[in-house]
Design a protein around this motif. Structure first.
Motif, PDB file in Angstrom:
ATOM      1  N   THR A   1       0.825  -1.216   0.000  1.00 49.43           N
ATOM      2  CA  THR A   1       0.000   0.000   0.000  1.00 49.43           C
ATOM      3  C   THR A   1       0.857   1.264   0.000  1.00 49.43           C
ATOM      4  O   THR A   1       0.440   2.306  -0.524  1.00 49.43           O
ATOM      5  CB  THR A   1      -0.936   0.008   1.220  1.00 49.43           C
TER       6      THR A   1
ATOM      7  N   TRP B   1      -4.088   6.672   4.607  1.00 52.84           N
ATOM      8  CA  TRP B   1      -3.362   5.432   4.305  1.00 52.84           C
ATOM      9  C   TRP B   1      -3.047   4.630   5.568  1.00 52.84           C
ATOM     10  O   TRP B   1      -3.274   3.420   5.644  1.00 52.84           O
ATOM     11  CB  TRP B   1      -2.072   5.771   3.548  1.00 52.84           C
TER      12      TRP B   1
ATOM     13  N   ALA C   1      -4.601   1.078   6.410  1.00 46.36           N
ATOM     14  CA  ALA C   1      -3.745  -0.102   6.530  1.00 46.36           C
ATOM     15  C   ALA C   1      -3.932  -0.764   7.892  1.00 46.36           C
ATOM     16  O   ALA C   1      -3.956  -2.008   8.017  1.00 46.36           O
ATOM     17  CB  ALA C   1      -2.283   0.283   6.327  1.00 46.36           C
TER      18      ALA C   1
END
Length: 363
Positions: free
Chosen positions: A28, A58, A62
């Motif tokens: 990612t 992000w 995650a």
């Protein structure tokens, strides 16, 4: 360290979670910065200790994905572990309430320890059920065997008390015979129960088994002759190590069994010792034990189909118990002439080498 079963599954699962989270973060991050450089090139070179809005998205995304993956794996692993454990716990509760048919479900066999726990519980439950059934059988059998002599004694004594029977010698001998029968039954029950619990102690010493066998034959010779049976002795005079009192008891039980169930003819009593093993056998002329009964010949209270009643059903069980206490075993087989051969086999070892030996005395 070699990991197997449940430990291996837990380690592999945690490794899968760590690897999955690591790959998720790496992949990612590549995707994030790739998209950042495409859509926000003017901010790509800015350095800052404070995460920007997209970075926060992000990291939070995650983290949520990693936690979700961990939860899914943990729930699946926990379910696989708890299936046999809950099954064992439920079965224990059912057995505590008297349901001896309760059994646990092993579940996933790849979880070695959990499934082994369920298997061990099932083995314990089977043993407990077997012992309970045997105890019920023994209680019923003992009550049945005691009922006849006690009823006879009660009837005779009541008749004597009320003047129905004359108190002569024959009456007293009849009563004495019933009491002796009860005494033998009690002693047989004692020997078998002590042997089953591993507490049948012996006084092992060097003994002349031939002399002991001759003494027993002299004792029961008249009873055998009354049945038309004649004892033939083929005895080894070599001294052997055993408990002579218990061996006389075993031989007496075998000869009593022959007297009750065998046809008139020869009764061959043999003994020998070689290669560190001793054998004492009794063979009759028939009619022989049915093939399907041979595996159960030394089981307490078991009689062959059509056998005449009169014995307690414990004689051969006592023989087997004495053989086991000497570290050996008892065998039953058909003889070449159509009769039956009962054999005691035990090792000719020093006293301390026998599992039931005791220098101080007998139980």
């Amino acid at each position: 360290m070699k990991l197997v079963g449940l430990s291996r599954q837990i380690v592999l699962s945690m490794m899968a979670i760590a690897l999955g989270v690591t790959l998720l973060v790496i992949l990612t991050s590549y995707a994030f910065y790739f998209l950042w450089r495409i859509y926000w090139p003017e901010q790509a070179c800015e350095d800052s200790w404070i995460p920007t809005g997209p970075e926060w998205v992000w990291m939070i995304g995650a983290t949520i994905c990693g936690l979700a993956l961990a939860v899914v794996v943990a729930v699946n692993l926990s379910r696989r572990i708890l299936v046999p454990l809950n099954s064992v716990a439920d079965s224990i509760r059912r057995m505590a309430q008297g349901d001896l048919d309760a059994r646990a479900v092993a579940g996933d066999r790849s979880l070695g320890e959990a499934s082994q726990l369920a298997d061990d519980f099932n083995a314990l439950a089977n043993q407990l059920q077997r012992v309970t059934e045997e105890q019920a059988f023994w209680n019923a059998a003992i009550a049945h065997e005691l009922r006849t002599p006690v009823t006879i004694l009660r009837g005779r004594l009541q008749g004597l008390a009320e003047g129905v029977f004359m108190p002569d010698e024959s009456q007293f001998r009849s009563l004495l015979a019933q009491v002796e029968g009860l005494g033998r039954l009690i002693e047989d029950l004692r020997v078998v129960s002590l042997a089953e619990s591993g507490h049948l102690h012996l006084q092992v010493r060097e003994a002349n088994l031939a002399a002991e066998a001759n003494a027993v034959v002299d004792m029961v010779g008249d009873a055998l002759q009354a049945r038309g049976q004649r004892a033939i002795l083929e005895l080894d005079t070599q001294p052997v190590r055993c408990d002579p009192v218990r061996m006389r008891q075993a031989l007496l039980a075998l000869l009593d069994n022959v007297r009750r169930y065998a046809v008139p003819g020869q009764v061959r009593i043999q003994s020998h010792a070689k290669n560190g093993w001793c054998e004492l056998s009794v063979e009759d002329d028939g009619p022989g034990v049915p093939e399907d009964f041979i595996p159960h010949a030394f089981t307490a209270f078991r009689r062959a189909e059509g056998a005449r009643s009169g014995g307690s059903g414990l004689g051969l069980a006592v023989v087997a118990a004495i053989a086991r206490a000497h570290g050996g075993h008892a065998e039953c087989r058909k003889a070449a002439g159509g009769g039956t051969v009962f054999t005691l086999i035990w090792p000719d070892l020093p006293e301390t080498g026998l599992p039931g030996s005791n220098r101080s005395g007998r139980a």
